[in-house]
Design a protein around this motif. Structure first.
Motif, PDB file in Angstrom:
ATOM      1  N   ASP A  15       0.829  -1.212   0.000  1.00 38.80           N
ATOM      2  CA  ASP A  15       0.000   0.000   0.000  1.00 38.80           C
ATOM      3  C   ASP A  15       0.861   1.260   0.000  1.00 38.80           C
ATOM      4  OD1 ASP A  15      -2.268  -1.542   0.041  1.00 38.80           O
ATOM      5  OD2 ASP A  15      -2.442  -1.538   2.225  1.00 38.80           O
ATOM      6  N   LEU A  16       2.036   1.180   0.668  1.00 36.03           N
ATOM      7  CA  LEU A  16       2.954   2.322   0.702  1.00 36.03           C
ATOM      8  C   LEU A  16       3.629   2.544  -0.650  1.00 36.03           C
ATOM      9  CD1 LEU A  16       4.786   1.658   4.110  1.00 36.03           C
ATOM     10  CD2 LEU A  16       3.080   3.430   3.665  1.00 36.03           C
ATOM     11  N   LEU A  17       3.840   1.434  -1.358  1.00 34.53           N
ATOM     12  CA  LEU A  17       4.632   1.495  -2.600  1.00 34.53           C
ATOM     13  C   LEU A  17       3.802   1.908  -3.809  1.00 34.53           C
ATOM     14  CD1 LEU A  17       6.631  -1.848  -2.154  1.00 34.53           C
ATOM     15  CD2 LEU A  17       7.348   0.447  -1.483  1.00 34.53           C
ATOM     16  N   ARG A  18       2.481   1.758  -3.689  1.00 34.46           N
ATOM     17  CA  ARG A  18       1.601   2.016  -4.828  1.00 34.46           C
ATOM     18  C   ARG A  18       1.815   3.427  -5.374  1.00 34.46           C
ATOM     19  NH1 ARG A  18      -2.568  -0.002  -2.604  1.00 34.46           N
ATOM     20  NH2 ARG A  18      -2.255  -2.088  -3.439  1.00 34.46           N
ATOM     21  N   PHE A 118      19.844  -4.869  -2.953  1.00 31.36           N
ATOM     22  CA  PHE A 118      19.147  -4.085  -1.932  1.00 31.36           C
ATOM     23  C   PHE A 118      19.531  -2.606  -2.007  1.00 31.36           C
ATOM     24  CE2 PHE A 118      18.385  -3.230   2.773  1.00 31.36           C
ATOM     25  CZ  PHE A 118      17.006  -3.208   2.630  1.00 31.36           C
ATOM     26  N   HIS A 119      20.787  -2.325  -2.349  1.00 30.58           N
ATOM     27  CA  HIS A 119      21.278  -0.949  -2.438  1.00 30.58           C
ATOM     28  C   HIS A 119      20.412  -0.128  -3.406  1.00 30.58           C
ATOM     29  CE1 HIS A 119      23.820   2.317  -4.030  1.00 30.58           C
ATOM     30  NE2 HIS A 119      24.397   2.341  -2.828  1.00 30.58           N
ATOM     31  N   THR A 120      20.081  -0.741  -4.541  1.00 33.41           N
ATOM     32  CA  THR A 120      19.260  -0.052  -5.553  1.00 33.41           C
ATOM     33  C   THR A 120      17.890   0.322  -4.989  1.00 33.41           C
ATOM     34  OG1 THR A 120      20.370  -1.335  -7.273  1.00 33.41           O
ATOM     35  CG2 THR A 120      18.302  -0.266  -7.888  1.00 33.41           C
ATOM     36  N   GLN A 121      17.294  -0.613  -4.231  1.00 34.28           N
ATOM     37  CA  GLN A 121      15.958  -0.353  -3.687  1.00 34.28           C
ATOM     38  C   GLN A 121      15.991   0.693  -2.579  1.00 34.28           C
ATOM     39  OE1 GLN A 121      13.644  -1.424  -5.517  1.00 34.28           O
ATOM     40  NE2 GLN A 121      15.107  -2.686  -6.664  1.00 34.28           N
ATOM     41  N   VAL A 122      17.064   0.672  -1.741  1.00 31.11           N
ATOM     42  CA  VAL A 122      17.192   1.681  -0.677  1.00 31.11           C
ATOM     43  C   VAL A 122      17.280   3.079  -1.285  1.00 31.11           C
ATOM     44  CG1 VAL A 122      18.698   2.541   1.164  1.00 31.11           C
ATOM     45  CG2 VAL A 122      18.208   0.093   1.008  1.00 31.11           C
ATOM     46  N   GLU A 123      18.099   3.215  -2.341  1.00 29.32           N
ATOM     47  CA  GLU A 123      18.237   4.527  -3.001  1.00 29.32           C
ATOM     48  C   GLU A 123      16.901   4.982  -3.580  1.00 29.32           C
ATOM     49  OE1 GLU A 123      20.929   6.592  -3.198  1.00 29.32           O
ATOM     50  OE2 GLU A 123      21.909   5.205  -1.813  1.00 29.32           O
ATOM     51  N   ARG A 124      16.198   4.066  -4.184  1.00 28.20           N
ATOM     52  CA  ARG A 124      14.924   4.409  -4.821  1.00 28.20           C
ATOM     53  C   ARG A 124      13.874   4.800  -3.770  1.00 28.20           C
ATOM     54  NH1 ARG A 124      11.761   0.553  -9.208  1.00 28.20           N
ATOM     55  NH2 ARG A 124       9.929   1.884  -9.482  1.00 28.20           N
ATOM     56  N   LYS A 127      14.728   8.238  -2.364  1.00 25.49           N
ATOM     57  CA  LYS A 127      14.405   9.288  -3.330  1.00 25.49           C
ATOM     58  C   LYS A 127      12.902   9.574  -3.348  1.00 25.49           C
ATOM     59  CE  LYS A 127      15.453  10.564  -8.122  1.00 25.49           C
ATOM     60  NZ  LYS A 127      16.008  10.078  -9.406  1.00 25.49           N
ATOM     61  N   ALA A 128      12.098   8.502  -3.114  1.00 28.85           N
ATOM     62  CA  ALA A 128      10.641   8.657  -3.133  1.00 28.85           C
ATOM     63  C   ALA A 128      10.093   9.076  -1.767  1.00 28.85           C
ATOM     64  CB  ALA A 128       9.990   7.349  -3.577  1.00 28.85           C
ATOM     65  N   GLY A 129      10.986   9.202  -0.786  1.00 30.45           N
ATOM     66  CA  GLY A 129      10.543   9.581   0.559  1.00 30.45           C
ATOM     67  C   GLY A 129       9.826   8.459   1.290  1.00 30.45           C
ATOM     68  N   LEU A 130      10.103   7.227   0.903  1.00 36.28           N
ATOM     69  CA  LEU A 130       9.392   6.076   1.475  1.00 36.28           C
ATOM     70  C   LEU A 130      10.251   5.226   2.410  1.00 36.28           C
ATOM     71  CD1 LEU A 130       7.539   4.799  -1.748  1.00 36.28           C
ATOM     72  CD2 LEU A 130       6.504   5.959   0.210  1.00 36.28           C
ATOM     73  N   LEU A 131      11.551   5.470   2.450  1.00 39.44           N
ATOM     74  CA  LEU A 131      12.448   4.574   3.176  1.00 39.44           C
ATOM     75  C   LEU A 131      12.096   4.469   4.661  1.00 39.44           C
ATOM     76  CD1 LEU A 131      14.839   2.684   3.068  1.00 39.44           C
ATOM     77  CD2 LEU A 131      16.364   4.643   3.353  1.00 39.44           C
TER      78      LEU A 131
END
Length: 612
Positions: A15-18, A118-124, A127-131
């Motif tokens: 739901d957060l990622l949508r 995992f590094h790629t997903q953390v950066e993404r 950047k989206a303010g979701l981490l």
């Protein structure tokens, strides 16, 4: 909370990622974070001791690794003072702190997150303010071992991968096998080995899966053995092609205390990671009907250059289906019988039973395993048992240490009727095996006897009872107006009963006057010349004399025919369904006619009611 409810709760992170992520990308975040939270929870109890030990041994210039492993009580550790909960205390630096936390893991655990990229997903996410939001969500999920044991955690991973594959339009079944099918395979694998299963025997054995997936087969086998004999030790080995599945398998093995150096990544067919090893037990569910074109060059090279010294000496199947290559791969890993021998359980579709005529790669592979007396049993499973296919599947049990009464024989078990309907379908999986089904199939295998299944139906045609009958046992009485249907369910055959010789039957050319054309030169001089248009082939059972068969089946219909013995080939096939077919006579015409009259009368009555 059961594993399906837990995996649904974890999946709610979607739901957060949508919006920022496509549906097909959800798993790239959810899977590594689930692994991270699991490792986080497993290490929590010993975290303080590990940190103190790290400070102490580092100050003394000692290699802290063995000391930290001992303190952690696991085969991995983390030297960062952070954990997922503490990361939430510094929202502004969540990204840098998360990297520091990951770096604190021992090398084997860090590799898991590298495989997930995992590094790629953390950066993404950052950047989206979701981490922070995603980390907070996972920090609040309780995956401590006392709440979620290893078996349940494995099921959670499988359920998440299934969801991931479903929305990505991928084949989830490539990654894992239903747990009840694995339990059946494991039961069949161990049933003859009393020394391993007897409680108190401190035996050490090895188990290998060349298509390890998320490690389900390895885990279930390990749990089964510990349950029956806690003193037994099973050392697990595997290889997996898919990076994400490999990462989950490796995490599972880390938590179980297995040597993760035994779990390798790569294509088993082109790059055998355990090339010098032999194993006591082997399990595999290779992909069905998947072509091996990508590794064709390496496989053909090994077949040509190494022959029977390599893995693929007996033959190569057609490129459209590589499952029999995995069968040969496993056979090559068998310990010699003098060193204790090996047993194999492998799931295959129906194709390896009969595809390919005499002389083909498939037939030559069947010939090799049957003539070397390696096939113990083949068990036909119900359809709709796997997540990505509804087709019929079969468990092959192979062994080079058959008990004396099994030597020279193959047992076929038709378990296609052993199933119960699932409350909710999962992909193509609509049926499952109950514990009783597993026990019944295992007992039939253990009895190694011809067995029939008697099904009792009441007057309305409803099934009321099932009974397994050994040879000579009488079926139960039919209820009034009902009937009893008896069908074979376990049959035993000599190895050679699956073999045949394909003979080429020639008939002579004739000229316009109907005279036989004879050769005029060389070896053919004076001999009738074959007419290719009239050429035919016959399959003669190995147990039967070819000339006797020819005289009985061919000559009465073509008295001028002969056999070209130079073209004869030996083949093997296992026509599984044919051996269990029972003819049911159709209903009498009178009975059908009476039914039609009744239906017609009912329709007339209904129409009269509408007309009133």
């Amino acid at each position: 909370m059961n594993h399906q409810a837990l995996s649904s709760f974890i999946w709610s992170v979607a739901d957060l990622l949508r919006g920022d992520y496509k549906q097909s990308e959800y798993g790239r975040v959810i899977l590594p974070f689930t692994v991270l939270r699991r490792l986080d929870c497993v290490l929590e109890a010993t975290k303080a001791e590990v940190l103190a030990e790290f400070v102490d041994k580092t100050a003394k210039n000692l290699n802290p690794d063995p000391f930290l492993l001992r303190k952690a009580g696991q085969s991995f550790y983390n030297t960062s003072p952070l954990d997922l909960v503490k990361l939430l205390g510094d929202q502004d630096h969540i990204r840098e702190n998360l990297y520091e936390y990951i770096q604190g893991f021992s090398p084997a655990a860090r590799d898991i997150f590298e495989r997930f990229e995992f590094h790629t997903q953390v950066e993404r996410l950052a950047k989206a303010g979701l981490l922070y939001l995603v980390t907070e969500k996972f920090a609040n999920i309780d995956l401590h071992p006392e709440k979620v044991d290893n078996t349940q955690m494995g099921l959670v991973f499988e359920e998440l991968i299934r969801k991931f594959a479903e929305i990505s339009n991928e084949t989830a079944g490539e990654h894992f096998t239903p747990r009840e099918v694995i339990r059946l395979m494991v039961s069949l694998l161990f049933i003859e080995d009393d020394d391993v299963l007897t409680a108190g025997n401190a035996v050490v054995r090895t188990l290998y899966d060349p298509t390890a997936g998320t490690g389900g087969m390895l885990s279930v086998a390990d749990d089964y053995l510990r349950e029956h004999n806690p003193k037994a030790r099973l050392t697990l080995f595997g290889q997996e092609l898919n990076d994400e599945s490999y990462a989950i398998c490796k995490a599972d093995m880390l938590i179980k205390g297995q040597d993760v150096g035994n779990i390798l990544v790569g294509n088993t067919l082109s790059d055998d990671g355990h090339s010098s090893r032999k194993f006591d037990y082997m399990l595999s569910n290779p992909p069905f009907g998947v072509e091996w074109k990508k590794v064709e060059k390496e496989v053909r090279k090994e077949h040509a250059e190494k022959g029977f010294d390599g893995r693929f000496g007996p033959g190569l199947p057609r490129v459209s289906d590589g499952s029999m290559l995995f069968l040969l791969h496993l056979v090559s890993k068998m310990r010699p019988a003098v060193d204790g021998g090996s047993r194999i359980g492998i799931v295959l579709n129906g194709s390896p039973l009969f595809t390919g005529g005499a002389g083909s790669g498939e037939s030559e592979i069947r010939r090799y395993v049957l003539e070397n007396d390696l096939v113990e049993a083949i068990i036909g499973l119900p359809t709709d048992m796997f997540y990505n296919t509804g087709i019929s599947t079969y468990i092959w049990i192979l062994s080079n240490k058959k008990p004396d009464d099994r030597k020279g024989w193959v047992q076929l078990i038709d378990a296609s009727g052993f199933w119960q309907k699932m409350r909710k379908s999962l992909g193509s999986k609509r049926k499952e095996l109950s514990d009783q089904h597993i026990a019944d199939i295992t007992r039939m295998f253990g009895d190694f006897a011809e067995t029939e299944l008697a099904t009792v139906f009441d007057a309305d045609g409803k099934e009321v009872e099932r009974t397994l009958l050994l040879a000579g046992e009488q079926p139960p009485e039919a209820p009034e107006g009902g009937k009893v249907k008896v069908v074979p369910i376990s049959r035993v055959f000599r190895n050679e009963e699956f073999g045949y010789t394909t003979i080429t039957v020639e008939r002579p050319q004739r000229d316009e006057d109907g005279k036989v054309v004879v050769g005029t030169k060389g070896k053919q001089k004076g001999k009738p010349q074959p007419d290719s248009a009239l050429r035919d082939t016959e399959n003669v059972p190995l147990a039967e004399d070819i000339e006797v068969y020819f005289a009985r089946e061919v000559l009465p219909h073509a008295e001028d025919a002969w056999i070209d013995h130079d073209k004869s080939k030996v083949g093997y096939e296992i026509p599984f369904n044919r051996h269990f077919y029972v003819f049911e006579p159709p209903r009498s015409l009178h009975e059908i006619d009476e039914d039609l009259k009744t239906v017609a009368a009912n329709i007339t009555k209904m129409l009269e009611g509408l007309a009133e």
